[in-house]
Enzyme design. Structure first.
Site, PDB file in Angstrom:
ATOM      1  N   SER A 209      39.486  33.138  57.026  1.00 49.92           N
ATOM      2  CA  SER A 209      39.596  32.135  58.076  1.00 49.92           C
ATOM      3  C   SER A 209      41.053  31.982  58.531  1.00 49.92           C
ATOM      4  CB  SER A 209      38.999  30.810  57.571  1.00 49.92           C
ATOM      5  OG  SER A 209      38.838  29.886  58.612  1.00 49.92           O
TER       6      SER A 209
ATOM      7  N   ASP B 191      29.272  35.101  62.373  1.00 46.60           N
ATOM      8  CA  ASP B 191      30.410  34.241  62.056  1.00 46.60           C
ATOM      9  C   ASP B 191      31.128  33.836  63.345  1.00 46.60           C
ATOM     10  OD1 ASP B 191      32.679  32.991  61.115  1.00 46.60           O
ATOM     11  OD2 ASP B 191      33.248  34.576  59.738  1.00 46.60           O
TER      12      ASP B 191
ATOM     13  N   HIS C 128      30.151  31.711  58.304  1.00 46.99           N
ATOM     14  CA  HIS C 128      31.589  31.793  58.032  1.00 46.99           C
ATOM     15  C   HIS C 128      31.927  31.531  56.564  1.00 46.99           C
ATOM     16  CE1 HIS C 128      35.821  31.863  58.909  1.00 46.99           C
ATOM     17  NE2 HIS C 128      36.001  30.631  58.502  1.00 46.99           N
TER      18      HIS C 128
END
Length: 473
Positions: free
Chosen positions: A291, A355, A448
């Protein structure tokens, strides 16, 4: 100090958003035609392009940042209480003992600094052991190791230290909270380990991603400010600030660390690496993250290249990023790709399914952000392939709404059977299944999480890590 009060001579062009200067009147005005540099919360050069699409994106970005600043404290309090609740059962020896202790009035409250205290992400995927079937020398060894390292980066220092030393039998070099000069607080986290196993002498630098209840980290993600660095390109301002961009100075090669607060990420990590690498000419290093941490991981070698740290780049074994957002414009991609190629540094950008994060910020004329490098895309069966760009690159496509929802339904069904088909290490608990229900509403959110990236690195083919020609669009 407000961003607009800073000297920006290090940049040839920029657009900076300052939510602290935002009011309702100014927010509404941004939607109407006019020079955006006249808006109090926008700092940019005169004549900046201001079509409606760009003004709308600025509206969304600045609104999100203002809202996050407003809810920062209650969000932190809620997150603290929620994670404490998640840890209550394990601290008391299971749900049955928790009920018994409630009746006795003797509840054992979790210690947030304990090596047994798990974060929100830690409860989604409780695995801490490395896959024993993936040995040093396997082509996907570093992919599996860096993803696990990225996963545990969300935990507290004691948890990380115990996992690295006791579970992985590696050397723990430290976990750090680094200073963000623009947020005036330590909001960037990273930890460093040294893998001295057979056939490996590698330092791994892992940047933590966006914590679920951390408003400052979310503000970094939503901040679409950018700076253009001469010879490098336009780079996401929020990510540069998190890595260590200096007010009034930009990216000087050396700085004097201020003893009044914690050190700055880029400069402190570079100094630690210098000492370790100079002590042993056989040692190399990797950078990784999930991320937000993934964005910082690819930005780190780009700044090393800007500073002409050639000898350090020659010791960089690779960059592995998971669920990485876009970091810069095409010129930045060309600059970084050229530097990685020149120093023979592999860069693997992992994307799982739908994602949402790798598809942001938008890749369009209004934002100019674009991915680069080797994209390893995995579907919901953890079948991987190398692509130039992940499918549905900007996510919000009406044509993909039904396929994304159907895929989310399958992921929820899969959560009940994967433990039987792939083994007990892949069994998903009730909390992760509840999180996958959220994916029925917004498929890109549950996709995610770290669990699917861990699965992809373990179940995916090793052949993807062999030399390939990167596809072009």
């Amino acid at each position: 100090m407000a961003t607009g009060d800073c000297n920006k001579e290090f940049s040839t062009d920029y657009i900076l958003l300052e939510p602290e200067k935002l009011n309702f009147y100014e927010l509404i005005r941004i939607l109407f035609p006019g020079d955006i540099e006249k808006r109090k919360f926008v700092d940019c050069l005169e004549g900046a392009e201001s079509n409606f699409e760009r003004r709308w994106i600025i509206f969304i970005s600045i609104s999100a940042q203002k809202f996050l600043q407003f809810v920062a404290k209650p969000l932190s309090w809620f997150g603290s209480a929620f994670e404490t609740g998640l840890n209550l059962s394990s601290t008391n020896g299971g749900f049955g003992m928790l009920l018994l202790n409630c009746l006795r009035g003797n509840i054992q409250w979790p210690d947030k600094t304990s090596p047994t205290f798990s974060s929100f992400n830690g409860h989604l995927d409780k695995r801490v052991e490395l896959d024993e079937s993936i040995k040093p020398g396997d082509s996907k060894y570093y992919a599996a190791l860096t993803m696990m390292s990225s996963k545990i980066s969300y935990e507290n220092k004691a948890f990380i230290k115990t996992t690295v030393e006791d579970e992985w039998k590696m050397e723990f070099l430290g976990s750090f909270d680094f200073w963000n000069d623009y947020q005036d607080k330590a909001t960037t986290q990273a930890f460093i380990l040294h893998d001295k196993t057979v056939d490996s002498d590698t330092i791994i630098v892992t940047f933590r991603g966006t914590e679920t209840f951390d408003a400052d980290a979310w503000c970094t993600d939503f901040d679409i400010s950018w700076y253009e660095i001469p010879g490098v390109g336009k780079i996401h301002g929020g990510f540069m600030k998190a890595l260590g961009l200096q007010k009034n100075l930009g990216w000087p090669k050396e700085i004097e660390q201020d003893d009044s607060h914690s050190p700055v990420a880029y400069y402190a990590i570079r100094e630690m690496l210098r000492e370790r690498l100079q002590a042993n000419d056989q040692t190399k290093f990797l950078v990784t993250g999930h991320s937000l941490g993934a964005a910082l991981a690819i930005l780190f070698p780009a700044i090393l290249a800007l500073h002409e740290e050639t000898w350090m780049l020659e010791r960089l074994r690779g960059v592995y990023t998971f669920g990485q957002p876009r970091v810069g414009d095409p010129k930045f991609g060309e600059f970084t790709t050229e530097q990685l190629k020149e120093h023979n540094i592999p860069y693997f950008r992992f994307v799982y399914g739908n994602d949402l994060v790798p598809r942001l910020p938008y890749d369009n004329k209004a934002l100019m952000f674009k991915h680069f490098g080797t994209c390893l895309y995995y579907n919901s069966f953890y079948e991987g392939k190398i692509v130039a760009e992940e499918p549905n690159k900007n996510y919000f496509s009406p044509l993909m709404a039904i396929p994304k929802t159907m895929n989310a339904v399958w992921e929820l069904i899969r959560s009940f059977i994967i433990g039987h088909s792939k083994g007990k290490d892949y069994t998903e608990g009730w909390f992760l299944r509840a999180f996958r229900v959220l994916g029925l509403i917004v498929p890109g959110v549950s996709a995610h999480g770290p669990q699917d990236y861990v699965n992809a690195t373990r179940l995916g083919s090793s052949a993807l890590f062999l030399p390939h020609q990167i596809p072009t669009e």
